[in-house]
Design a protein around this motif. Structure first.
Motif, PDB file in Angstrom:
ATOM      1  N   GLU A  62       0.814  -1.017  -0.027  1.00  0.00           N
ATOM      2  CA  GLU A  62      -0.035  -0.357  -0.012  1.00  0.00           C
ATOM      3  C   GLU A  62       0.918   1.230   0.058  1.00  0.00           C
ATOM      4  O   GLU A  62       1.365   1.589   0.996  1.00  0.00           O
ATOM      5  N   LEU A  63       1.141   1.847  -1.247  1.00  0.00           N
ATOM      6  CA  LEU A  63       2.118   3.073  -1.273  1.00  0.00           C
ATOM      7  C   LEU A  63       1.543   4.029  -1.031  1.00  0.00           C
ATOM      8  O   LEU A  63       0.255   4.492  -1.464  1.00  0.00           O
ATOM      9  N   ARG A  64       1.875   4.910   0.016  1.00  0.00           N
ATOM     10  CA  ARG A  64       1.440   6.256   0.623  1.00  0.00           C
ATOM     11  C   ARG A  64       2.434   7.270   0.678  1.00  0.00           C
ATOM     12  O   ARG A  64       3.638   6.940   0.526  1.00  0.00           O
ATOM     13  N   ASP A  65       1.973   8.659   0.702  1.00  0.00           N
ATOM     14  CA  ASP A  65       2.783   9.764   0.593  1.00  0.00           C
ATOM     15  C   ASP A  65       2.891  10.096   1.731  1.00  0.00           C
ATOM     16  O   ASP A  65       2.444   9.386   2.584  1.00  0.00           O
ATOM     17  N   ASP A  66       3.940  11.063   2.174  1.00  0.00           N
ATOM     18  CA  ASP A  66       4.136  11.496   3.416  1.00  0.00           C
ATOM     19  C   ASP A  66       2.953  12.028   4.181  1.00  0.00           C
ATOM     20  O   ASP A  66       3.072  12.127   5.479  1.00  0.00           O
ATOM     21  N   THR A  67       1.862  12.466   3.826  1.00  0.00           N
ATOM     22  CA  THR A  67       0.750  12.730   4.397  1.00  0.00           C
ATOM     23  C   THR A  67      -0.206  11.642   4.945  1.00  0.00           C
ATOM     24  O   THR A  67      -1.268  11.671   5.500  1.00  0.00           O
ATOM     25  N   PHE A 100      -1.570   9.613   2.096  1.00  0.00           N
ATOM     26  CA  PHE A 100      -2.549   9.664   1.296  1.00  0.00           C
ATOM     27  C   PHE A 100      -2.079   8.465   0.488  1.00  0.00           C
ATOM     28  O   PHE A 100      -1.113   8.075  -0.072  1.00  0.00           O
ATOM     29  N   LEU A 101      -3.398   7.407   0.210  1.00  0.00           N
ATOM     30  CA  LEU A 101      -2.804   5.991  -0.589  1.00  0.00           C
ATOM     31  C   LEU A 101      -2.866   6.655  -2.040  1.00  0.00           C
ATOM     32  O   LEU A 101      -3.851   6.947  -2.738  1.00  0.00           O
ATOM     33  N   ILE A 102      -1.697   6.125  -2.529  1.00  0.00           N
ATOM     34  CA  ILE A 102      -1.391   6.617  -4.075  1.00  0.00           C
ATOM     35  C   ILE A 102      -2.018   5.075  -4.851  1.00  0.00           C
ATOM     36  O   ILE A 102      -2.411   5.269  -5.935  1.00  0.00           O
ATOM     37  N   GLY A 103      -1.495   4.324  -4.333  1.00  0.00           N
ATOM     38  CA  GLY A 103      -2.094   2.707  -5.078  1.00  0.00           C
ATOM     39  C   GLY A 103      -1.411   1.633  -4.361  1.00  0.00           C
ATOM     40  O   GLY A 103      -0.732   1.568  -3.322  1.00  0.00           O
ATOM     41  N   HIS A 151       2.988  12.042  -7.020  1.00  0.00           N
ATOM     42  CA  HIS A 151       3.548  12.068  -5.529  1.00  0.00           C
ATOM     43  C   HIS A 151       4.673  11.333  -5.196  1.00  0.00           C
ATOM     44  O   HIS A 151       5.249  11.417  -4.217  1.00  0.00           O
ATOM     45  N   PHE A 152       5.494  11.061  -6.413  1.00  0.00           N
ATOM     46  CA  PHE A 152       6.898  10.422  -6.284  1.00  0.00           C
ATOM     47  C   PHE A 152       7.710  11.000  -5.483  1.00  0.00           C
ATOM     48  O   PHE A 152       8.242  10.388  -4.607  1.00  0.00           O
ATOM     49  N   SER A 153       7.902  12.385  -5.381  1.00  0.00           N
ATOM     50  CA  SER A 153       8.768  13.156  -4.641  1.00  0.00           C
ATOM     51  C   SER A 153       8.340  13.118  -3.274  1.00  0.00           C
ATOM     52  O   SER A 153       9.351  13.462  -2.325  1.00  0.00           O
ATOM     53  N   LYS A 154       7.157  12.810  -2.686  1.00  0.00           N
ATOM     54  CA  LYS A 154       6.748  12.767  -1.811  1.00  0.00           C
ATOM     55  C   LYS A 154       6.373  11.607  -1.013  1.00  0.00           C
ATOM     56  O   LYS A 154       5.617  11.513   0.004  1.00  0.00           O
ATOM     57  N   LEU A 155       6.864  10.395  -1.539  1.00  0.00           N
ATOM     58  CA  LEU A 155       6.447   9.304  -0.883  1.00  0.00           C
ATOM     59  C   LEU A 155       7.204   8.938   0.559  1.00  0.00           C
ATOM     60  O   LEU A 155       8.385   9.572   0.860  1.00  0.00           O
ATOM     61  N   ALA A 156       6.127   8.607   1.300  1.00  0.00           N
ATOM     62  CA  ALA A 156       6.698   8.302   2.950  1.00  0.00           C
ATOM     63  C   ALA A 156       7.717   7.390   2.780  1.00  0.00           C
ATOM     64  O   ALA A 156       7.894   6.471   1.838  1.00  0.00           O
ATOM     65  N   GLU A 157       8.831   7.444   3.967  1.00  0.00           N
ATOM     66  CA  GLU A 157      10.015   6.705   4.001  1.00  0.00           C
ATOM     67  C   GLU A 157       9.742   5.140   4.638  1.00  0.00           C
ATOM     68  O   GLU A 157      10.614   4.381   4.286  1.00  0.00           O
ATOM     69  N   GLN A 158       8.475   5.134   5.307  1.00  0.00           N
ATOM     70  CA  GLN A 158       7.919   3.743   5.631  1.00  0.00           C
ATOM     71  C   GLN A 158       6.704   3.437   5.104  1.00  0.00           C
ATOM     72  O   GLN A 158       6.006   4.367   4.865  1.00  0.00           O
ATOM     73  N   GLN A 159       6.458   2.136   4.576  1.00  0.00           N
ATOM     74  CA  GLN A 159       5.243   1.750   3.638  1.00  0.00           C
ATOM     75  C   GLN A 159       4.922   0.619   4.553  1.00  0.00           C
ATOM     76  O   GLN A 159       5.639  -0.161   5.264  1.00  0.00           O
ATOM     77  N   THR A 160       3.686   0.288   4.383  1.00  0.00           N
ATOM     78  CA  THR A 160       2.936  -0.711   4.813  1.00  0.00           C
ATOM     79  C   THR A 160       2.891  -2.065   3.755  1.00  0.00           C
ATOM     80  O   THR A 160       2.511  -1.732   2.606  1.00  0.00           O
ATOM     81  N   GLY A 161       3.466  -3.274   4.099  1.00  0.00           N
ATOM     82  CA  GLY A 161       3.188  -4.221   3.207  1.00  0.00           C
ATOM     83  C   GLY A 161       2.591  -5.597   3.874  1.00  0.00           C
ATOM     84  O   GLY A 161       2.692  -5.674   4.935  1.00  0.00           O
ATOM     85  N   ILE A 162       1.878  -6.580   2.958  1.00  0.00           N
ATOM     86  CA  ILE A 162       1.380  -7.647   3.507  1.00  0.00           C
ATOM     87  C   ILE A 162       1.890  -8.831   2.877  1.00  0.00           C
ATOM     88  O   ILE A 162       1.990  -8.809   1.479  1.00  0.00           O
ATOM     89  N   ALA A 163       2.716  -9.436   3.585  1.00  0.00           N
ATOM     90  CA  ALA A 163       3.146 -10.826   2.951  1.00  0.00           C
ATOM     91  C   ALA A 163       1.964 -11.735   3.044  1.00  0.00           C
ATOM     92  O   ALA A 163       1.336 -11.705   4.020  1.00  0.00           O
TER      93      ALA A 163
END
Length: 187
Positions: free
Chosen positions: A131-136, A138-141, A172-184
């Motif tokens: 779940e790719l999010r920006d630093d605010t 916001f869910l990008i995709g 939003h590429f330049s504002k991607l959060a440094e930590q992302q949530t992933g589901i294995a």
């Protein structure tokens, strides 16, 4: 590219002795991911439907890398999110997951996994969903991919990539959060 991978995947699945049940899981997952049921390959993509998995582990990424690649006059920036902690899902272990997003729309995924020899299943689909999010926040995709892993596999790497002309990602590429949530997950 997906069709080419499918051509190679079909003979490989037959040689690995994959059960009919595992093939059905491949087809169901592929239909959820791509809407296509003609092949047994599960490519990296943005899912068009919710993936049907009950066995999963959700974790935040623990490493963030960034860099540039290409010619000096026109380098392409990339951002990478890595999970280095073992994620055990029944008799499968995902040892390392790495997602890399390039500003030109290229997306790469590497999963290092294993499956012990004591489980009853001869093979499983293991995968990762981001779940790719920006630093605010916001869910990008959301992107996902899955790979067939057979019994008694020890630390094998699986890799896939795709090009995605996703406008939100470009904005939003330049504002991607440094930590992302992933589901294995395991299907």
């Amino acid at each position: 590219m997906i069709q080419l991978a499918s051509v190679f995947a079909k003979p490989l699945l037959g040689k690995l002795g994959v059960s009919d049940e595992a093939r059905e899981r491949f087809v169901a997952l592929q239909k959820a991911v791509t809407g296509d049921t003609g092949t047994a390959w599960i490519p990296l993509s943005r899912p068009s439907a919710t993936l049907d998995f009950s066995t999963h582990r959700q974790m935040p990424s623990d490493i963030h890398n960034t860099g540039e690649i290409g010619p000096e006059k026109e380098p392409v920036t990339w951002k990478e999110f890595v999970w280095t902690s073992d994620q055990t899902i029944k008799d499968c272990v995902l040892h390392k997951i790495s997602w890399r997003f390039y500003e030109n729309g290229l997306i790469c995924l590497e999963v290092c996994g294993s499956k012990d020899a004591v489980g009853l299943d001869g093979s499983d689909l293991i995968g990762h969903r981001l779940e790719l999010r920006d630093d605010t926040g916001f869910l990008i995709g959301i992107w996902a991919a899955a790979f067939l892993i057979v019994k008694d596999t020890e630390r094998r790497s699986f890799q896939t990539s795709t090009e995605d002309d996703h406008k939100l990602l470009k904005l939003h590429f330049s504002k991607l959060a440094e930590q992302q949530t992933g589901i294995a997950f395991r299907i």
